[in-house]
Design an enzyme around this catalytic site. Sequence first.
Site, PDB file in Angstrom:
ATOM      1  N   SER A 126      69.572  90.464 -30.478  1.00 14.61           N
ATOM      2  CA  SER A 126      68.628  91.265 -30.715  1.00 14.61           C
ATOM      3  C   SER A 126      68.403  90.913 -32.561  1.00 14.61           C
ATOM      4  O   SER A 126      67.379  91.185 -33.163  1.00 14.61           O
ATOM      5  CB  SER A 126      68.956  92.854 -30.859  1.00 14.61           C
ATOM      6  OG  SER A 126      69.651  92.954 -29.394  1.00 14.61           O
TER       7      SER A 126
ATOM      8  N   HIS B   8      66.229  88.290 -33.235  1.00 17.45           N
ATOM      9  CA  HIS B   8      64.811  88.575 -33.063  1.00 17.45           C
ATOM     10  C   HIS B   8      64.131  89.189 -34.351  1.00 17.45           C
ATOM     11  O   HIS B   8      62.816  89.235 -34.628  1.00 17.45           O
ATOM     12  CB  HIS B   8      64.614  89.443 -31.957  1.00 17.45           C
ATOM     13  CG  HIS B   8      64.764  88.790 -30.505  1.00 17.45           C
ATOM     14  ND1 HIS B   8      64.178  87.682 -30.285  1.00 17.45           N
ATOM     15  CD2 HIS B   8      65.351  88.968 -29.380  1.00 17.45           C
ATOM     16  CE1 HIS B   8      64.431  87.107 -29.113  1.00 17.45           C
ATOM     17  NE2 HIS B   8      65.354  88.274 -28.446  1.00 17.45           N
TER      18      HIS B   8
HETATM   19 ZN   LIG Z   1      74.041  93.265 -29.160  1.00 14.18          ZN
END
Ligand SMILES: [Zn+2]
Length: 385
Positions: free
Chosen positions: A67, A70
């Site tokens: 994440s 990203h």
């Molecule tokens: Zn994580």
Amino acid sequence: MKAYVLEATWDPRPDYRPSPGEIETRRALIGSSVWRHLHGAFKEIDTPQPGPDDVVIKVRRVGFCGSDMHFFETDADGYITYPGLTRFPSVLGHELAGDVVAAGSRVVNVRVGEPVTIEDMVRCGHCYPCRINQPNHCENLDEIGFSLNGGFAEYVRVPARNCWSIASIRPRVANDGRLYDCGALVEPFTVVYNALVHAAGGFQPGAFTVVHGAGPIGLASVAMLRACGAARVIVFEVSEERRALALRMGADSVHDPRRVGADAVVMTETEGLGADLQIEAAGAFEHTLPAMERSVSLMGTILVIGRDAAHVTIYPEPLQVKRATLVLAKGNAGHGTYPHVLRLMASGRIDPLPMITAKYPFAELEAALAASRARGHGKILVDVS
Ligand SMILES: [Zn+2]
Ligand SMILES: [Zn+2]
């Protein structure tokens, strides 16, 4: 104190209408539709003080997560590709361990001096999903390292109820440094535990199991399946380095899905029965779903943990014929997940340390970021102590 702060421009896409709540709080529910021109830098910011129900943690270790990557990947218009909850400016980092150095007046579950890891999802406790004990779906969710300041800083403030002591792991490891390493690795295991145990309802020990993708979530899946009694864990992963890591985490066989037909391998290695449980941890639905459809066992389960912003076609026929179950899961909050994962680590049933492939000092965080973008790593940690 020194912190790695992300800043971005609030500029909703023409086709995205933020709600009044999003505008008021500057908390975007779909970050990829709102934030562009993200920039990260070391800054001096105020050292946090605890509110009555909070603790302040001296951060020791922080793990990099998909994440986090990203945030830095942008599309042609400069928008971040992370599709979830976000608020900027904020400090990056949600997989962390450290020591409690200050506690508010009402805190009872942790003491000053205690080594802890944190549950990154901060639920409101009042909305409908919270009140029916579904905290992963809280309508007013905040997330440490996404919409609240995270761990790439000398100190972080978190609600005390989101802290879990990692002292029980101490006898298993050589020194405090390794203890913090374990603490920073708890979070990906809780994601797997939540999906496997709470969302999918577990599996029958002795099962044939498959993991598609051996990034950190896939590697944690391998260890969790072993700990839960799988008879066989078959792994598909394109990176040679990650296939080797999967073997170290307990996989029985590893394969490059570009060179073999994954479904054929599964049928061969499961006595022609198919796999009782298959975990999608690759975020490559177009490739993995058809293979899983073709190699699911009678009454088998397909469990999707990977994230992939793609519309894909599902062919229900083989799933109907096999009376199979498709389970889709996200999150890691509630349900006793954290203490149970910590017990698995404290008992030695799960050893997360072989997942670590690199460790960087805090000052070299941007080098760690660059390394994370190159696939092939397990978990990259940053030493903030
Ligand atoms: Zn994580
Ligand atoms: Zn809620």
